[in-house]
Design a protein around this motif. Structure first.
Motif, short mmCIF file in Angstrom:
data_model
loop_
_atom_site.label_atom_id
_atom_site.label_comp_id
_atom_site.label_asym_id
_atom_site.label_seq_id
_atom_site.Cartn_x
_atom_site.Cartn_y
_atom_site.Cartn_z
N GLN A 1 68.93 -133.10 -68.89
CA GLN A 1 68.91 -133.91 -67.69
C GLN A 1 69.36 -133.23 -66.49
OE1 GLN A 1 68.94 -138.27 -67.91
NE2 GLN A 1 69.52 -137.86 -70.20
N VAL B 1 67.32 -131.74 -63.32
CA VAL B 1 67.50 -132.27 -61.85
C VAL B 1 67.79 -131.21 -61.08
CG1 VAL B 1 69.12 -133.78 -60.60
CG2 VAL B 1 68.51 -134.38 -62.66
N SER C 1 72.30 -138.43 -59.19
CA SER C 1 70.90 -138.37 -59.37
C SER C 1 70.48 -139.18 -60.65
CB SER C 1 70.09 -137.24 -59.01
OG SER C 1 70.56 -136.61 -58.06
N MET C 2 71.04 -138.74 -61.76
CA MET C 2 70.68 -139.51 -62.94
C MET C 2 70.89 -140.90 -63.00
SD MET C 2 71.92 -136.20 -65.20
CE MET C 2 72.53 -137.11 -66.66
N ASN C 3 72.19 -141.08 -62.42
CA ASN C 3 72.46 -142.61 -62.32
C ASN C 3 71.70 -143.28 -61.63
OD1 ASN C 3 74.77 -142.72 -64.07
ND2 ASN C 3 76.00 -141.84 -62.75
N ALA C 4 71.20 -142.82 -60.41
CA ALA C 4 70.45 -143.54 -59.51
C ALA C 4 68.92 -143.78 -59.97
CB ALA C 4 70.31 -142.69 -58.02
N THR C 5 68.40 -142.76 -60.73
CA THR C 5 67.17 -142.93 -61.35
C THR C 5 67.09 -143.42 -62.61
OG1 THR C 5 67.13 -140.84 -62.19
CG2 THR C 5 66.47 -141.04 -59.85
N GLY C 6 67.99 -143.76 -63.41
CA GLY C 6 68.22 -144.32 -64.71
C GLY C 6 67.96 -143.31 -65.71
N GLY C 7 68.18 -142.12 -65.28
CA GLY C 7 68.09 -140.97 -66.30
C GLY C 7 69.37 -141.08 -67.49
#
Length: 282
Positions: free
Chosen positions: A81, A85, A262-268
Motif C-alpha cells: 500500500q 500511494v 493517506s492510507m488512514n484517510a482513505t481506509g487503506g
C-alpha cells in the motif's frame, strides 16, 4: 515488539516485487495514529531508483511464510500500500532476512527501510529515522462473558483477582496503575486461560493482540470478552510499530509518513487490520 535481540533462525533470503503481492479488502475500525487535520505534502522521491524493505519471516501475523511458502502478513500488505500511494510499486521490493542480518544490510546500503517490528528506542534512534507509528499494542482486560466490567476500570477492579503473566510489562502496569487489584501471577498462558474459564480469577490483563487471538480460538470456547477500554502506556509498552530508514534519508521517512496518513484517510489500512486480527483489540 522486538529489539535487535531477535531469536535467530536459518531463513532463506526472499525478494519479492510488490506487483506479485495480492491485496484484500475488509472493513475495520482501528484508530489512526496520525493527526488527520495535519496536511502533509507528498515528497519527491523520483531520484530513488529502488525502495527495498527488509523484514523477517517469524513475526506472525506481521511477517511469515504462508502455506505456499510465500512471504505474507500485515507488513507485506502495508509495504504494497505504501508503494502504491507513492506511485513506485514497480521500484519496490521486500526481502526477508534473519533478524541479525538486517542491521548490517541497512548499513551496507543493501536496502532502504526496515519493517520488522524494530523497537523505537533511544539506542535505535541513533541508527535510524522512524516513521510515525502505524500500530500500537494496547493492554486489555478480558473477563468472562457472563461477568463483564465497564469503565472506569480502576473502580470496577477494586478487590478483584486479576491474572497476569509473570515478568511482563503488563504485570508492572497492573501493579502500578491498579493498586487495589489482587494480582495473580502466572508462568504459563494455558494455566492463566483455564483459571479464567473456571472462575478462579476475575479477569486477565495482558497484550490486546495476543488476547484477541485467544478470544477467537477454539480453546476460549466463546467464554470471554474484552472489558473496558484499550490502555496505551508507552512508558510500559513501547511506542508501537513504525518503519525505520537510514539516518541520511529524511525525505524517505517523510514520504512514508505521507503514505501512512493517506492510507488512514482513505481506509487503506483498515481492511488490512481485520484481515489479520480476528478480534478488534482496540
Amino acid at each position: 515488539m522486538r529489539k535487535m535481540l531477535h531469536r535467530n533462525k536459518a531463513i532463506l533470503a526472499i525478494i519479492l516485487t510488490l506487483a506479485s503481492i495480492p491485496a484484500a479488502a475488509e472493513e475495520a475500525t482501528p484508530p489512526a495514529f496520525t493527526d488527520p487535520k495535519q496536511q502533509l505534502s507528498k515528497p519527491d522521491i523520483s531520484s530513488l531508483s529502488r525502495l527495498r524493505f527488509l523484514t523477517t519471516v517469524d513475526f506472525y501475523p506481521f511477517n511469515y511464510l504462508d502455506e505456499e511458502n510465500r512471504i505474507s502478513g500485515v507488513h507485506i500488505d502495508l509495504v504494497r500500500q505504501i508503494c502504491g500511494v507513492l506511485g513506485i510499486s514497480e521500484r519496490c521490493q521486500i526481502q526477508a532476512l534473519p533478524w541479525n542480518e538486517i542491521g548490517p544490510a541497512i548499513e551496507n546500503s543493501r536496502a532502504e527501510a526496515v519493517i520488522a517490528g524494530l523497537a523505537i528506542t533511544e539506542e535505535n534512534r541513533e541508527r535510524y529515522l522512524f516513521s510515525r507509528p502505524y500500530l500500537r499494542f494496547p493492554a486489555r482486560l478480558v473477563t468472562l462473558r457472563s461477568a463483564p466490567l465497564a469503565e472506569p476500570l480502576h473502580e470496577a477492579l477494586k478487590g478483584k483477582r486479576i491474572g497476569v503473566m509473570d515478568e511482563t510489562a503488563h504485570e508492572l502496569m497492573l501493579r502500578d496503575l491498579f493498586t487495589e487489584v489482587q494480582s495473580v501471577v502466572y508462568t504459563r498462558n494455558d494455566w492463566l486461560h483455564e483459571d479464567l474459564k473456571s472462575g478462579k480469577i476475575d479477569g486477565i490483563f495482558g497484550d490486546g493482540v495476543k488476547l484477541g487471538y485467544w478470544l477467537a480460538s477454539r480453546d476460549a470456547q466463546d467464554c470471554c470478552v474484552f472489558s473496558g477500554g484499550a490502555y496505551f502506556a508507552p512508558e510500559y509498552l513501547g511506542q508501537g510499530l513504525a518503519v525505520a530508514v537510514p539516518k541520511d534519508m529524511p525525505q524517505l521517512v517523510e514520504a512514508i509518513d505521507f503514505a501512512l496518513q493517506s492510507m488512514n484517510a482513505t481506509g487503506g489500512f483498515t481492511h488490512t487490520y481485520l484481515r489479520y486480527f480476528p478480534v478488534d483489540f482496540y
